[in-house]
Design an enzyme around this catalytic site. Structure first.
Site, PDB file in Angstrom:
ATOM      1  N   SER A   8       0.835  -1.200   0.000  1.00 22.59           N
ATOM      2  CA  SER A   8       0.000   0.000   0.000  1.00 22.59           C
ATOM      3  C   SER A   8       0.865   1.244   0.000  1.00 22.59           C
ATOM      4  O   SER A   8       1.657   1.477   0.929  1.00 22.59           O
ATOM      5  CB  SER A   8      -0.905   0.023   1.229  1.00 22.59           C
ATOM      6  OG  SER A   8      -1.543   1.272   1.360  1.00 22.59           O
ATOM      7  N   HIS A  33      -1.484  -1.355  -4.089  1.00 20.36           N
ATOM      8  CA  HIS A  33      -2.727  -0.938  -3.437  1.00 20.36           C
ATOM      9  C   HIS A  33      -2.713   0.575  -3.265  1.00 20.36           C
ATOM     10  O   HIS A  33      -1.783   1.135  -2.677  1.00 20.36           O
ATOM     11  CB  HIS A  33      -2.869  -1.631  -2.082  1.00 20.36           C
ATOM     12  CG  HIS A  33      -4.201  -1.409  -1.426  1.00 20.36           C
ATOM     13  ND1 HIS A  33      -5.331  -2.121  -1.759  1.00 20.36           N
ATOM     14  CD2 HIS A  33      -4.569  -0.547  -0.449  1.00 20.36           C
ATOM     15  CE1 HIS A  33      -6.338  -1.711  -1.015  1.00 20.36           C
ATOM     16  NE2 HIS A  33      -5.903  -0.750  -0.211  1.00 20.36           N
ATOM     17  N   ASP A  35      -4.870   3.743  -1.879  1.00 18.16           N
ATOM     18  CA  ASP A  35      -5.993   4.218  -1.066  1.00 18.16           C
ATOM     19  C   ASP A  35      -6.374   5.636  -1.476  1.00 18.16           C
ATOM     20  O   ASP A  35      -5.552   6.558  -1.394  1.00 18.16           O
ATOM     21  CB  ASP A  35      -5.616   4.206   0.417  1.00 18.16           C
ATOM     22  CG  ASP A  35      -5.544   2.801   0.979  1.00 18.16           C
ATOM     23  OD1 ASP A  35      -6.482   2.020   0.746  1.00 18.16           O
ATOM     24  OD2 ASP A  35      -4.546   2.480   1.647  1.00 18.16           O
ATOM     25  N   MET A  37      -8.815   8.668  -0.499  1.00 16.37           N
ATOM     26  CA  MET A  37      -9.645   9.152   0.608  1.00 16.37           C
ATOM     27  C   MET A  37     -10.098  10.579   0.326  1.00 16.37           C
ATOM     28  O   MET A  37      -9.299  11.405  -0.122  1.00 16.37           O
ATOM     29  CB  MET A  37      -8.854   9.130   1.915  1.00 16.37           C
ATOM     30  CG  MET A  37      -8.234   7.796   2.258  1.00 16.37           C
ATOM     31  SD  MET A  37      -7.324   7.906   3.824  1.00 16.37           S
ATOM     32  CE  MET A  37      -6.382   6.384   3.771  1.00 16.37           C
ATOM     33  N   HIS A  66      -8.528   1.424  -4.066  1.00 18.63           N
ATOM     34  CA  HIS A  66      -9.498   1.318  -2.964  1.00 18.63           C
ATOM     35  C   HIS A  66     -10.130   2.686  -2.744  1.00 18.63           C
ATOM     36  O   HIS A  66      -9.490   3.604  -2.220  1.00 18.63           O
ATOM     37  CB  HIS A  66      -8.753   0.823  -1.716  1.00 18.63           C
ATOM     38  CG  HIS A  66      -9.600   0.710  -0.497  1.00 18.63           C
ATOM     39  ND1 HIS A  66      -9.053   0.535   0.760  1.00 18.63           N
ATOM     40  CD2 HIS A  66     -10.949   0.725  -0.308  1.00 18.63           C
ATOM     41  CE1 HIS A  66     -10.017   0.468   1.658  1.00 18.63           C
ATOM     42  NE2 HIS A  66     -11.171   0.586   1.042  1.00 18.63           N
ATOM     43  N   MET A  68     -12.139   5.011  -0.880  1.00 13.88           N
ATOM     44  CA  MET A  68     -12.756   5.354   0.397  1.00 13.88           C
ATOM     45  C   MET A  68     -13.350   6.750   0.255  1.00 13.88           C
ATOM     46  O   MET A  68     -12.913   7.724   0.874  1.00 13.88           O
ATOM     47  CB  MET A  68     -11.718   5.288   1.515  1.00 13.88           C
ATOM     48  CG  MET A  68     -11.313   3.880   1.856  1.00 13.88           C
ATOM     49  SD  MET A  68     -10.113   3.793   3.201  1.00 13.88           S
ATOM     50  CE  MET A  68      -8.595   3.916   2.265  1.00 13.88           C
ATOM     51  N   MET A 137     -11.843  -4.842   6.060  1.00 14.78           N
ATOM     52  CA  MET A 137     -10.972  -3.909   6.777  1.00 14.78           C
ATOM     53  C   MET A 137     -10.767  -4.423   8.201  1.00 14.78           C
ATOM     54  O   MET A 137     -11.730  -4.658   8.929  1.00 14.78           O
ATOM     55  CB  MET A 137     -11.596  -2.513   6.817  1.00 14.78           C
ATOM     56  CG  MET A 137     -11.713  -1.816   5.470  1.00 14.78           C
ATOM     57  SD  MET A 137     -10.131  -1.476   4.676  1.00 14.78           S
ATOM     58  CE  MET A 137      -9.312  -0.444   5.908  1.00 14.78           C
ATOM     59  N   GLY A 142      -8.877   4.977   7.097  1.00 12.68           N
ATOM     60  CA  GLY A 142      -8.583   6.402   7.158  1.00 12.68           C
ATOM     61  C   GLY A 142      -7.131   6.712   7.444  1.00 12.68           C
ATOM     62  O   GLY A 142      -6.597   7.711   6.963  1.00 12.68           O
ATOM     63  N   PHE A 143      -6.477   5.851   8.236  1.00  6.89           N
ATOM     64  CA  PHE A 143      -5.088   6.111   8.609  1.00  6.89           C
ATOM     65  C   PHE A 143      -4.291   4.808   8.625  1.00  6.89           C
ATOM     66  O   PHE A 143      -4.815   3.753   9.014  1.00  6.89           O
ATOM     67  CB  PHE A 143      -5.008   6.754   9.999  1.00  6.89           C
ATOM     68  CG  PHE A 143      -5.685   8.095  10.075  1.00  6.89           C
ATOM     69  CD1 PHE A 143      -4.989   9.257   9.747  1.00  6.89           C
ATOM     70  CD2 PHE A 143      -7.013   8.200  10.456  1.00  6.89           C
ATOM     71  CE1 PHE A 143      -5.617  10.492   9.805  1.00  6.89           C
ATOM     72  CE2 PHE A 143      -7.648   9.429  10.516  1.00  6.89           C
ATOM     73  CZ  PHE A 143      -6.948  10.582  10.181  1.00  6.89           C
ATOM     74  N   GLY A 144      -3.034   4.889   8.212  1.00  6.80           N
ATOM     75  CA  GLY A 144      -2.158   3.732   8.241  1.00  6.80           C
ATOM     76  C   GLY A 144      -1.540   3.519   9.612  1.00  6.80           C
ATOM     77  O   GLY A 144      -1.629   4.366  10.502  1.00  6.80           O
ATOM     78  N   GLY A 145      -0.904   2.350   9.790  1.00  6.26           N
ATOM     79  CA  GLY A 145      -0.152   2.074  11.005  1.00  6.26           C
ATOM     80  C   GLY A 145      -0.967   1.650  12.207  1.00  6.26           C
ATOM     81  O   GLY A 145      -0.446   1.609  13.328  1.00  6.26           O
ATOM     82  N   ASP A 175      -6.924  -5.662   4.799  1.00  7.40           N
ATOM     83  CA  ASP A 175      -6.194  -4.397   4.852  1.00  7.40           C
ATOM     84  C   ASP A 175      -6.269  -3.859   6.268  1.00  7.40           C
ATOM     85  O   ASP A 175      -7.359  -3.590   6.781  1.00  7.40           O
ATOM     86  CB  ASP A 175      -6.826  -3.408   3.863  1.00  7.40           C
ATOM     87  CG  ASP A 175      -6.067  -2.088   3.789  1.00  7.40           C
ATOM     88  OD1 ASP A 175      -5.055  -1.924   4.478  1.00  7.40           O
ATOM     89  OD2 ASP A 175      -6.509  -1.209   3.012  1.00  7.40           O
ATOM     90  N   GLY A 176      -5.091  -3.725   6.893  1.00 10.01           N
ATOM     91  CA  GLY A 176      -5.056  -3.116   8.211  1.00 10.01           C
ATOM     92  C   GLY A 176      -4.233  -3.890   9.217  1.00 10.01           C
ATOM     93  O   GLY A 176      -4.676  -4.918   9.713  1.00 10.01           O
ATOM     94  N   GLY A 177      -3.014  -3.415   9.480  1.00  6.16           N
ATOM     95  CA  GLY A 177      -2.194  -4.003  10.534  1.00  6.16           C
ATOM     96  C   GLY A 177      -1.562  -5.338  10.213  1.00  6.16           C
ATOM     97  O   GLY A 177      -1.134  -6.056  11.126  1.00  6.16           O
ATOM     98  N   GLY A 197       1.291  -1.937   4.313  1.00  5.12           N
ATOM     99  CA  GLY A 197       1.887  -0.641   4.021  1.00  5.12           C
ATOM    100  C   GLY A 197       3.123  -0.382   4.844  1.00  5.12           C
ATOM    101  O   GLY A 197       4.251  -0.505   4.374  1.00  5.12           O
TER     102      GLY A 197
END
Length: 219
Positions: A8, A33, A35, A37, A66, A68, A137, A142-145, A175-177, A197
């Protein structure tokens, strides 16, 4: 089942984005990927159409876009023309999900549906046979990390089970963590498209990619 790794670019160094895209491509990225937004559907603003156009000139890897954004049907043509190969829209963001899916299909692009952590998995099952991918998700978009919410694994298992029950091949993206410390759990739950990411772009990109690929390649 075919597994795909999708770095990502939300976590990439924008000042040298072209170089970093080349690095993940050489290291075996299956998808890129991206994102998008709008600051309305999610409380952040990221990339737009011109960024997709620009990086399309850098790599020929599959662009997994993606969206969003609120009412994404408004932007399908623009992102297709910018270079998207697949477009994933949020169930929660569409006024008319069927029409949005049909719009993506009219351009012969891969179509996906995404759901947020608080959205019940049952809402996407009726659309299963119309789409190529469902994105679960595992963080609030909305936010990475962010830290992964592992309770989302039950959603993945439900989707995979239902797909097998009706005999429909569908990709399940997470997607996510996601990191090498939890990747086996993610794959065991039934996901086959992995978005990462921070765990790819922070540090040695090639070494990070190799760590992910070594786990995936054992499947």
């Amino acid at each position: 089942m075919t597994y795909k790794l999708a770095p990502s670019i939300l976590a990439a160094d924008i000042s040298k984005l072209g170089e970093e895209l080349e690095a993940v491509k050489r290291a075996g990225a299956d998808y890129i990927h991206i994102d998008i937004m709008d600051g309305m559907f999610v409380p952040n603003i990221s990339f737009g159409i011109t960024v997709v156009e620009g990086i399309r000139k850098c790599v020929d890897t599959f662009f997994d876009v993606h969206l969003m954004v609120h009412d994404p049907i408004r932007y399908i043509r623009d992102f297709v023309e910018a270079g998207a190969d697949g477009l994933t829209v949020h169930y929660e963001a569409c006024d008319d999900l069927d029409a949005t899916i049909d719009e993506i299909k009219s351009f012969n692009k891969k179509v996906g549906i995404a759901i947020k952590p608080m959205t019940d998995v049952s809402v996407v099952l009726p659309y299963m046979e119309k789409v190529d991918m469902i994105l679960v998700m595992t963080v609030e978009p909305g936010f990475g990390g962010q830290k992964m919410r592992k309770e989302m694994f039950e959603k993945i298992k439900t989707i995979r089970s239902y797909a097998e029950e009706i005999g429909h091949e569908v990709d399940i993206e997470v997607d996510g963590g996601v990191g090498v410390d939890n990747l086996d759990e993610v794959l065991d739950s039934g996901a086959n498209v992995i978005v990462a990411g921070t765990k790819i772009f922070k540090g040695d990109i090639v070494a990070n990619m190799d760590s992910f690929k070594s786990i995936i390649n054992k499947r």
